[in-house]
Design a protein around this motif. Structure first.
Motif, mmCIF file in Angstrom:
data_model
loop_
_atom_site.group_PDB
_atom_site.id
_atom_site.type_symbol
_atom_site.label_atom_id
_atom_site.label_comp_id
_atom_site.label_asym_id
_atom_site.label_seq_id
_atom_site.Cartn_x
_atom_site.Cartn_y
_atom_site.Cartn_z
ATOM 1 N N LEU A 59 0.814 -1.220 0.000
ATOM 2 C CA LEU A 59 0.000 0.000 0.000
ATOM 3 C C LEU A 59 0.846 1.268 0.000
ATOM 4 O O LEU A 59 0.370 2.333 -0.400
ATOM 5 N N SER A 60 2.095 1.157 0.455
ATOM 6 C CA SER A 60 2.958 2.340 0.479
ATOM 7 C C SER A 60 4.206 2.181 -0.395
ATOM 8 O O SER A 60 5.138 2.981 -0.300
ATOM 9 N N ASP A 61 4.209 1.160 -1.253
ATOM 10 C CA ASP A 61 5.352 0.912 -2.138
ATOM 11 C C ASP A 61 5.256 1.824 -3.360
ATOM 12 O O ASP A 61 4.336 1.715 -4.171
ATOM 13 N N GLN A 62 6.197 2.733 -3.507
ATOM 14 C CA GLN A 62 6.143 3.708 -4.599
ATOM 15 C C GLN A 62 6.332 3.068 -5.967
ATOM 16 O O GLN A 62 6.032 3.686 -6.992
ATOM 17 N N ARG A 63 6.811 1.823 -6.001
ATOM 18 C CA ARG A 63 6.954 1.128 -7.278
ATOM 19 C C ARG A 63 5.608 0.623 -7.792
ATOM 20 O O ARG A 63 5.489 0.252 -8.965
ATOM 21 N N LEU A 64 4.620 0.618 -6.938
ATOM 22 C CA LEU A 64 3.259 0.229 -7.320
ATOM 23 C C LEU A 64 2.451 1.505 -7.477
ATOM 24 O O LEU A 64 2.003 2.115 -6.504
ATOM 25 N N SER A 65 2.274 1.919 -8.698
ATOM 26 C CA SER A 65 1.723 3.231 -8.995
ATOM 27 C C SER A 65 0.200 3.245 -8.929
ATOM 28 O O SER A 65 -0.464 2.269 -9.279
ATOM 29 N N LYS A 66 -0.341 4.372 -8.475
ATOM 30 C CA LYS A 66 -1.785 4.600 -8.520
ATOM 31 C C LYS A 66 -2.183 5.439 -9.731
ATOM 32 O O LYS A 66 -3.371 5.679 -9.955
ATOM 33 N N ASP A 67 -1.207 5.900 -10.482
ATOM 34 C CA ASP A 67 -1.486 6.736 -11.661
ATOM 35 C C ASP A 67 -1.936 5.829 -12.801
ATOM 36 O O ASP A 67 -1.129 5.375 -13.616
ATOM 37 N N ARG A 295 -3.442 -0.897 -8.442
ATOM 38 C CA ARG A 295 -2.120 -0.329 -8.654
ATOM 39 C C ARG A 295 -1.485 -1.075 -9.819
ATOM 40 O O ARG A 295 -1.966 -2.129 -10.212
ATOM 41 N N PHE A 296 -0.389 -0.521 -10.375
ATOM 42 C CA PHE A 296 0.340 -1.282 -11.386
ATOM 43 C C PHE A 296 1.832 -1.110 -11.159
ATOM 44 O O PHE A 296 2.298 -0.077 -10.661
#
Length: 414
Positions: A59-67, A295-296
């Motif tokens: 949930l806080s991994d920046q490699r998993l994007s919400k964009d 996320r992706f």
């Protein structure tokens, strides 16, 4: 013994059995495939994360994007082109855009503004209960659970009373979208209508601002350019959509489980100070948000020994994480007396920079709704206790909630 393929297939297809009771499926996946590759009905390769620690980290991994614009092909295939105009908001963005959007909304959606709503929410609870029949079965979802949060969020945003039912209808259509051609057409029409509606409402707020959140956001957008016009429209949609569906289903889930487990209800009735803890336990035990929004992976990401390839979608099962025995003792037991620090560890409102902005409002609405309901109708009972709970069947597990909740508020004394 259940084979691994069975739970994977059930989760992929969202079978009726899985929708009625996903917990055994999640338990199997946590043990055998905690990061599980799937091909859901939308046809996009997806990895399902089911363990608590993995979910919290993801949930806080920046490699998993919400964009989701970064995964536009997949995004369009799942939700259709019409979604793009309404999804230009903080939930579907990464820093620095997310930081900018959330900061502006945070500045107006303050704890003080939320707390100021307490008397009005209490009044709405009492008014809705006044209108309910007491000695005959009533479906508590349309009579109480849905009108309460939709009224609250509409008043907070400044949606006129006569326009709320139509807005709710459009939002419901968007929430219940399937993958058939007819369903996607209905979704597109509803999203276009919502976009046009909020554009018009914002224009009206400019000409005649009120003491409401949308007027404040409109003024802030015009004064410092903190939001583009489309971001403002999308943010209004997000607050409306997220501000009533999740709380409505959560109220229904809470009432059902309290009525189904009388000892837990008695504990709260005998000690009203437990209500805050009861709400946290209800969110953990059977919250209304089953999975976090997609996320992706922006690069290959290894979680629990499984490599999620760049470009794959990631689905984080909050319902599963909140029943992980590695985190919670006896997680399948509903217990309103769990230690507060244990209850507050749940992921029902997410984690990290996308932690639910409306969590304080949801908690306040839940506490006032349940307190008002059970204080006024202490003998309330399920209309048919022997009937299996009719859980919603949805094309993918975003929401978890009941399709109906028939109760008798004040049963006749035999």
């Amino acid at each position: 013994m259940t084979t691994l393929e069975d739970p994977v297939a059930a989760a992929e297809r969202c079978t009726p059995e899985f929708r009625r009771n996903p917990h055994p499926v999640y338990a199997n996946l946590r043990d055998a495939a905690p990061v599980c590759p799937m091909r859901p009905p939308h046809g996009i390769d997806t990895y399902l994360i089911t363990r608590y620690e993995d979910a919290r980290a993801a949930l806080s991994d920046q490699r998993l994007s919400k964009d989701m614009y970064g995964a536009m092909d997949a995004y369009r295939r799942i939700f259709g082109d019409a979604s793009v105009a309404l999804d230009d908001h903080m939930l579907n963005s990464d820093p620095p855009k997310h930081t900018r959007l959330r900061k502006l909304v945070n500045s107006e959606f303050t704890p003080r503004r939320v707390e100021s709503l307490r008397p009005r929410i209490q009044n709405i609870v009492e008014t809705l209960l006044d209108a309910c029949p007491t000695r005959e079965p009533v479906d508590l979802l349309p009579a109480f659970a849905f009108p309460l949060p939709i009224t609250v969020i509409c008043e907070l945003l400044g949606v006129p009373k006569g326009e709320r039912s139509q807005v709710q209808l459009w939002s419901t259509t968007v929430a219940q979208t399937g993958f058939s051609k007819e369903s996607k057409q209905a979704q597109q029409k509803a999203e276009e209508s919502l976009h046009a509606y909020f554009a018009d409402l914002i224009a009206r707020k400019r000409g005649n601002p009120g003491d409401d959140l949308l007027s404040a956001l409109t003024t802030a957008r015009d004064n410092d350019g903190g939001l583009t016009e489309n971001e403002l429209i999308s943010s209004a949609f997000l607050l409306m959509f997220a501000g009533h569906k999740t709380t409505a289903y959560l109220i229904g889930n809470a009432v059902y489980h309290l009525l189904s487990q009388p000892a837990q209800l008695r504990a709260v009735q005998e000690n009203p100070e437990l209500m805050g803890r009861a709400v946290e336990e209800l969110v953990r035990y059977d919250g209304s948000v089953e999975s976090a929004t997609f996320r992706f992976a922006t690069e290959d990401v290894e979680i629990a020994g499984t490599v999620i390839p760049k470009g794959a979608l990631v689905q984080i099962a909050l319902t599963s994480a909140n029943r992980d025995p590695l985190k919670f003792d006896s997680p399948d037991r509903f217990d309103v007396t769990r230690p507060e620090n244990v209850q507050s560890a749940h992921l029902g409102f997410g984690h990290g920079i996308h932690y639910c902005l409306g969590a304080p409002l949801a908690r306040l609405e839940m506490q006032l709704a349940l307190t008002g309901l059970f204080s006024r109708f202490p003998r309330m009972a399920l209309a048919d206790p022997a009937r299996e709970a009719p859980w919603m069947e949805v094309p993918f597990p975003a929401f978890r909630g009941l399709a109906e909740l028939p109760v008798v508020l004040d049963p006749a004394v035999p």
